[in-house]
Design a protein around this motif. Structure first.
Motif, PDB file in Angstrom:
ATOM      1  N   GLN A 146       0.848  -1.196   0.000  1.00 25.63           N
ATOM      2  CA  GLN A 146       0.000   0.000   0.000  1.00 25.63           C
ATOM      3  C   GLN A 146       0.878   1.239   0.000  1.00 25.63           C
ATOM      4  OE1 GLN A 146      -2.339   1.331   3.563  1.00 25.63           O
ATOM      5  NE2 GLN A 146      -4.071   0.736   2.271  1.00 25.63           N
ATOM      6  N   THR A 147       0.650   2.143  -0.951  1.00 28.96           N
ATOM      7  CA  THR A 147       1.473   3.337  -1.081  1.00 28.96           C
ATOM      8  C   THR A 147       0.685   4.421  -1.797  1.00 28.96           C
ATOM      9  OG1 THR A 147       3.557   4.211  -1.944  1.00 28.96           O
ATOM     10  CG2 THR A 147       2.467   2.505  -3.255  1.00 28.96           C
ATOM     11  N   GLU A 148       1.195   5.671  -1.733  1.00 26.42           N
ATOM     12  CA  GLU A 148       0.545   6.760  -2.461  1.00 26.42           C
ATOM     13  C   GLU A 148       1.034   6.840  -3.901  1.00 26.42           C
ATOM     14  OE1 GLU A 148       0.873  10.441  -0.395  1.00 26.42           O
ATOM     15  OE2 GLU A 148      -0.201   9.724   1.401  1.00 26.42           O
ATOM     16  N   SER A 149       2.305   6.433  -4.132  1.00 24.32           N
ATOM     17  CA  SER A 149       2.808   6.479  -5.506  1.00 24.32           C
ATOM     18  C   SER A 149       3.938   5.481  -5.701  1.00 24.32           C
ATOM     19  CB  SER A 149       3.308   7.892  -5.851  1.00 24.32           C
ATOM     20  OG  SER A 149       4.454   8.207  -5.066  1.00 24.32           O
ATOM     21  N   ILE A 150       4.067   5.001  -6.940  1.00 21.65           N
ATOM     22  CA  ILE A 150       5.141   4.093  -7.321  1.00 21.65           C
ATOM     23  C   ILE A 150       5.778   4.625  -8.590  1.00 21.65           C
ATOM     24  CG2 ILE A 150       5.759   1.766  -8.040  1.00 21.65           C
ATOM     25  CD1 ILE A 150       3.341   0.728  -6.514  1.00 21.65           C
ATOM     26  N   LEU A 151       7.086   4.806  -8.602  1.00 22.35           N
ATOM     27  CA  LEU A 151       7.814   5.270  -9.776  1.00 22.35           C
ATOM     28  C   LEU A 151       9.018   4.369 -10.030  1.00 22.35           C
ATOM     29  CD1 LEU A 151       7.873   9.157  -9.191  1.00 22.35           C
ATOM     30  CD2 LEU A 151       6.494   7.906 -10.870  1.00 22.35           C
TER      31      LEU A 151
END
Length: 366
Positions: A347-352
């Protein structure tokens, strides 16, 4: 083996002192002992003649005077050691016309009269009076020595003096990433053991005075709630997986290992419990935990492996070398340039620019 000895004897013209040399390696006659005996009985002598005859080491007689031989009973010299633990008797024969011999009973009475009441060696006295070897030390009384006890001691089965020290590799180089700063322990692991104190036994000198044995010290465990003792209180065990330390004589077991940052001051962390990192995890360091790993700051190009969950409050920029691996879930504010794998969910706010795998699901809610 028989000591040399001397005796007053009758001679045709009067009397003298006769010397018998030692046999089979026995002690030589002591000139001082002869002189002391003669002076005690008010007999006149020539010291140089006595010494010459004794030094010759053969049977011989030294003339002392005319008239009848003095009537001197069998006698003894008593020596008591300074610590009053031993009494030594040394017997001298009666003169040629001596009228009295000592007996065991009389000797014991004499010792008691001199306040020697304990440890009288009756067997030694009986042996002397059966064989009568003169000018020989006989232990007449012997005290009972104190039996000293032992203090209890505690043996610790973990490193009680932890200081961060780099690991030395087989080739002699130094690994500053592994500082050996953690004492890992597992549930039910034996941490320490007490060897109980052994009480001493009092002694007694030949005067009958009691000699008290010094007191001995007991030992007991001091520990926190993550430890428990055996029924006999002689063994201490860990109740949880974690980190064990000894602080001011008290054993602490913690299932959470807490540090500020993972950097050169801590080195890599490999822990049996959970790890709480209040700051950041710097590049090239590794954190492994059997429980959870919680990071309040950011994670750089580091590796974190946890059997439980990984929680990163501010996220991770792995610099294309960072790795997260969890047996549970992974929760982070952001994931960048990282490899991430969880048996549970991510679970995270963003993945780059990251490779992310999850056993359940990946949730990106930013």
């Amino acid at each position: 083996m028989k000591n040399g000895y001397f005796r007053l004897v009758e001679l045709e013209q009067g009397f003298g002192v006769h010397f018998w040399p030692p046999e089979d390696g026995g002690e030589k006659i002591m000139i001082a002992e002869v002189v002391d005996y003669l002076e005690k009985n008010n007999l006149i002598y020539d010291l140089s003649v006595l010494k010459e005859k004794i030094d010759a080491g053969v049977k011989d007689t030294v003339f002392l005077g005319t008239g009848p031989c003095p009537m001197i009973s069998e006698s003894y010299k008593l020596s008591i050691s300074e610590d009053k633990m031993t009494a030594i008797l040394r017997f001298y024969p009666p003169s040629g016309k001596g009228f009295k011999l000592l007996s065991v009973e009389e000797m014991v009475r004499d010792l008691r009269f001199r306040e020697i009441t304990f440890g009288i060696q009756t067997e030694n006295l009986q042996h002397f009076f059966a064989a009568r070897e003169y000018c020989k030390d006989i232990i007449a009384a012997k005290g009972k020595e104190i039996v000293y006890g032992k203090d209890a001691k505690i043996d610790y089965y973990f490193n009680t003096d932890i200081h961060a020290r780099p690991t030395v590799r087989e080739d002699g180089s130094v690994d500053f990433f592994n500082l050996n700063a953690i004492n890992n322990c597992t549930e039910n692991m034996l941490l320490a053991q007490i060897t109980p104190e052994i009480k001493g036994e009092s002694g007694r000198n030949i005067k009958g005075e009691v000699l008290e044995a010094p007191a001995v010290k007991a030992a007991y465990f001091r520990y926190n709630r993550n430890c428990e003792t055996s029924e006999d209180k002689l063994q201490l065990f860990a109740k949880v997986n974690g980190h064990v330390t000894l602080v001011d004589g008290m054993v602490f077991v913690s299932d959470v290992y807490e540090v500020e940052d993972v950097d050169n001051s801590t080195g890599n962390i490999d822990y049996e419990g959970s790890v709480q990192i209040n700051g950041n995890v710097l590049s090239n360091f590794t954190v492994r935990a059997k429980g959870n790993v919680i990071v309040s700051g950011v994670v750089e190009g580091a590796t974190i492996v946890a059997d439980g969950n990984i929680i990163i409050t501010r996220g991770m920029n792995g610099m294309n070398k960072g790795v997260l691996s969890a047996g549970g879930n992974i929760i982070a504010k952001f994931l960048e340039n990282s490899t991430v794998e969880a048996d549970g969910y991510v679970q995270t706010e963003s993945i780059l620019h990251s490779n992310v795998r999850a056993g359940k699901y990946v949730e990106v809610n930013g």
